[in-house]
Design a protein around this motif. Structure first.
Motif, mmCIF file in Angstrom:
data_model
loop_
_atom_site.group_PDB
_atom_site.id
_atom_site.type_symbol
_atom_site.label_atom_id
_atom_site.label_comp_id
_atom_site.label_asym_id
_atom_site.label_seq_id
_atom_site.Cartn_x
_atom_site.Cartn_y
_atom_site.Cartn_z
ATOM 1 N N LEU A 144 21.195 47.597 31.096
ATOM 2 C CA LEU A 144 21.496 47.772 29.634
ATOM 3 C C LEU A 144 21.956 49.068 29.263
ATOM 4 O O LEU A 144 21.913 49.248 28.130
ATOM 5 N N TYR A 145 22.105 50.046 30.133
ATOM 6 C CA TYR A 145 22.449 51.298 29.704
ATOM 7 C C TYR A 145 23.687 51.496 28.950
ATOM 8 O O TYR A 145 24.787 50.919 29.313
ATOM 9 N N ASP A 146 23.615 52.108 27.757
ATOM 10 C CA ASP A 146 24.716 52.252 26.883
ATOM 11 C C ASP A 146 24.818 53.776 26.360
ATOM 12 O O ASP A 146 24.225 54.171 25.492
ATOM 13 N N PRO A 147 25.851 54.408 26.875
ATOM 14 C CA PRO A 147 25.880 55.818 26.590
ATOM 15 C C PRO A 147 26.870 56.289 25.535
ATOM 16 O O PRO A 147 27.045 57.275 25.266
ATOM 17 N N THR A 148 27.166 55.249 24.717
ATOM 18 C CA THR A 148 28.122 55.218 23.812
ATOM 19 C C THR A 148 27.587 55.887 22.203
ATOM 20 O O THR A 148 28.311 56.524 21.408
ATOM 21 N N ASN A 149 26.297 56.180 22.207
ATOM 22 C CA ASN A 149 25.801 56.966 21.275
ATOM 23 C C ASN A 149 25.399 58.293 21.504
ATOM 24 O O ASN A 149 24.948 58.851 20.522
ATOM 25 N N GLN A 150 25.863 58.994 22.613
ATOM 26 C CA GLN A 150 25.806 60.083 23.020
ATOM 27 C C GLN A 150 26.615 61.078 22.180
ATOM 28 O O GLN A 150 27.922 60.645 21.833
ATOM 29 N N SER A 151 26.384 62.400 21.763
ATOM 30 C CA SER A 151 27.269 63.310 21.330
ATOM 31 C C SER A 151 27.445 64.147 22.370
ATOM 32 O O SER A 151 26.566 65.069 22.875
ATOM 33 N N ARG A 152 28.736 64.373 22.789
ATOM 34 C CA ARG A 152 28.955 65.056 24.125
ATOM 35 C C ARG A 152 28.719 66.807 23.615
ATOM 36 O O ARG A 152 28.310 67.521 24.355
ATOM 37 N N ALA A 153 29.197 67.106 22.476
ATOM 38 C CA ALA A 153 28.964 68.346 21.855
ATOM 39 C C ALA A 153 27.586 68.947 21.728
ATOM 40 O O ALA A 153 27.076 69.907 22.437
ATOM 41 N N GLU A 154 26.672 68.096 21.352
ATOM 42 C CA GLU A 154 25.417 68.236 21.246
ATOM 43 C C GLU A 154 24.763 68.212 22.653
ATOM 44 O O GLU A 154 23.886 69.107 22.817
ATOM 45 N N THR A 155 25.005 67.618 23.462
ATOM 46 C CA THR A 155 24.570 67.491 24.883
ATOM 47 C C THR A 155 24.883 69.053 25.668
ATOM 48 O O THR A 155 24.073 69.444 26.292
ATOM 49 N N GLY A 179 15.753 72.483 38.684
ATOM 50 C CA GLY A 179 16.234 71.145 39.114
ATOM 51 C C GLY A 179 16.281 70.107 37.964
ATOM 52 O O GLY A 179 15.417 70.340 36.875
ATOM 53 N N MET A 180 16.847 68.962 37.908
ATOM 54 C CA MET A 180 16.888 67.753 36.856
ATOM 55 C C MET A 180 16.253 66.665 37.616
ATOM 56 O O MET A 180 15.915 66.802 38.989
ATOM 57 N N SER A 181 15.660 65.571 36.882
ATOM 58 C CA SER A 181 15.360 64.587 37.433
ATOM 59 C C SER A 181 15.861 63.430 36.735
ATOM 60 O O SER A 181 16.185 63.483 35.386
ATOM 61 N N ASN A 182 15.934 62.186 37.241
ATOM 62 C CA ASN A 182 16.544 61.036 36.714
ATOM 63 C C ASN A 182 17.992 61.288 35.751
ATOM 64 O O ASN A 182 18.013 61.000 34.937
ATOM 65 N N GLU A 183 18.751 62.111 36.468
ATOM 66 C CA GLU A 183 19.823 62.167 36.091
ATOM 67 C C GLU A 183 21.216 61.717 36.518
ATOM 68 O O GLU A 183 21.251 61.297 37.743
ATOM 69 N N SER A 184 22.507 61.517 36.036
ATOM 70 C CA SER A 184 23.735 60.886 36.464
ATOM 71 C C SER A 184 24.492 61.838 36.989
ATOM 72 O O SER A 184 24.324 63.063 36.878
ATOM 73 N N ALA A 185 25.668 61.457 37.837
ATOM 74 C CA ALA A 185 26.510 62.201 37.970
ATOM 75 C C ALA A 185 27.251 63.081 37.103
ATOM 76 O O ALA A 185 27.494 64.255 37.288
ATOM 77 N N TRP A 186 27.553 62.277 36.064
ATOM 78 C CA TRP A 186 28.239 63.245 34.938
ATOM 79 C C TRP A 186 27.404 64.274 34.362
ATOM 80 O O TRP A 186 27.718 65.407 33.906
ATOM 81 N N GLY A 187 26.017 64.063 34.119
ATOM 82 C CA GLY A 187 25.118 65.000 33.993
ATOM 83 C C GLY A 187 25.073 65.975 34.864
ATOM 84 O O GLY A 187 25.038 67.502 34.240
ATOM 85 N N LEU A 188 24.929 65.645 36.185
ATOM 86 C CA LEU A 188 24.904 67.048 37.140
ATOM 87 C C LEU A 188 26.084 67.866 37.083
ATOM 88 O O LEU A 188 26.095 69.158 37.034
#
Length: 347
Positions: A144-155, A179-188
């Motif tokens: 059910l993951y939905d990233p559409t509420n994210q703010s790219r600038a804030e991130t 290092g990171m944990s539980n991260e996505s390809a975009w995040g990395l």
């Protein structure tokens, strides 16, 4: 013991890493110490923990005990230099850890102070964020993951701010790598880009779930790891014990993870048991212990730096170590591929 280097850091670690998340609930201090000593004697030099541990259950009363177990061992043994130590800064949502606040430049030195005190050391080799502030598709949230509420600038601003704080800790000598944990390809990718912009510490590793049963990383994170020189640290390589076969046919061994967590974090499904049986059949066909097969498969993935495993007894630890040198041949890999195609994403 197979060895490797974490990203571009020059830090050499064993390709098996001793996980510690049950020390302080399911395991006593003495049992934790015995596991560290047994692992070191077998050539494992890498131990992973987190400020929020132990688990089973997570609680405010026990938070931090696992780091304390490790710290007591450092104090008693005077062998800190023999261990590559990884721990994690908890993120938003754990109410009893800094009131559930997100990870910020201000929280980093505070969290690190606590970990260093509990661990009785003055530095952490690999300091990780337990999950991204913006959330994650890990832990069965992918459905059910939905990233559409994210703010790219804030991130991106938060990433740059955090990297600045981390670099100050590197300069102080309190951490060696990030290092990171539980991260996505975009995040990395964004963490890697932010490090280039800010001259902050470059991400060395990503700790995500990966096993024969959970191969989400194959389709995106693996490519990022390859191209950005980020080593994956897999957790739950035995799928919380499912791949041992001990839960087949409705079995619930006393003291097992399943006896404490009836749904295994969303992994207990009819399709999961069908997939487990397929992998057990592969192991049986080739005369391989299924635990050894599962561990060897994950260890030798081309993007894998180290495989984090836990044990609730030295006997379980010994069982895993017996297969540490196993390398799967082409016929085994062919049958594993067939099982994976027949049972993709079983939970």
């Amino acid at each position: 013991m197979h060895m490797t280097t974490l990203g571009r850091t020059g830090i050499e670690v064993s390709k098996f890493c001793l996980g510690s998340m049950t020390w302080g609930t399911q395991n006593t201090l003495e049992e934790g110490h015995a596991q560290i000593e047994r692992a070191l004697s077998a050539g494992i030099n890498f131990v992973d923990t987190a400020e929020m541990y132990p688990v089973n259950p997570l609680s405010a009363e026990t938070q931090g005990r696992t780091e304390e177990v490790i710290g007591e061992w450092f104090a008693a043994s005077a062998r800190r230099k023999d261990v590559v130590l990884a721990t994690k800064h908890s993120g938003e949502g754990i109410s009893y850890v800094r009131d559930g606040a997100m990870i910020t430049a201000e929280s980093i030195p505070q969290a690190l102070d606590g970990s260093l005190a509990r661990l009785k050391t003055d530095y952490i080799d690999l300091y990780q964020f337990h999950w991204p502030n913006r959330g994650s598709y890990m832990f069965r949230k992918n459905w059910l993951y939905d990233p559409t509420n994210q703010s790219r600038a804030e991130t991106l601003q938060n990433m740059e701010d955090c990297l600045g704080a981390l670099q100050r800790e590197v300069d102080r000598g309190r951490i060696r790598a990030f290092g990171m944990s539980n991260e996505s390809a975009w995040g990395l990718t964004q963490w890697a880009n932010a490090a280039e912009r800010t001259d902050g510490p470059r991400m060395a590793t990503v700790q995500n779930e990966y096993s024969l049963m959970c191969r989400l990383a194959d389709t995106d994170v693996a490519e990022t790891c390859h191209n950005e020189d980020i080593g994956m640290l897999s957790f739950s390589p035995l799928a919380t014990g499912l791949l041992t076969g001990k839960y087949q046919n409705g079995a619930v061994p006393d003291g097992s993870r399943l006896s404490l967590s009836p749904e295994l974090g969303g992994r207990k499904t009819p399709r999961a048991f069908e997939a487990v049986q397929a992998y057990l059949d592969v192991a049986n066909k080739h005369g391989i212990d299924p635990v050894h097969m599962a561990m060897a498969f994950v260890r030798d993935r081309p993007f894998m730096a180290s495989v984090i495993f836990g044990a609730t007894s030295v006997a379980q630890l010994d069982h895993i170590l017996e297969g540490a040198e196993l390398v799967l041949n082409d016929e085994v890999m062919k049958d594993i591929d067939a099982a994976h195609r027949a049972h993709p994403m079983p939970y």
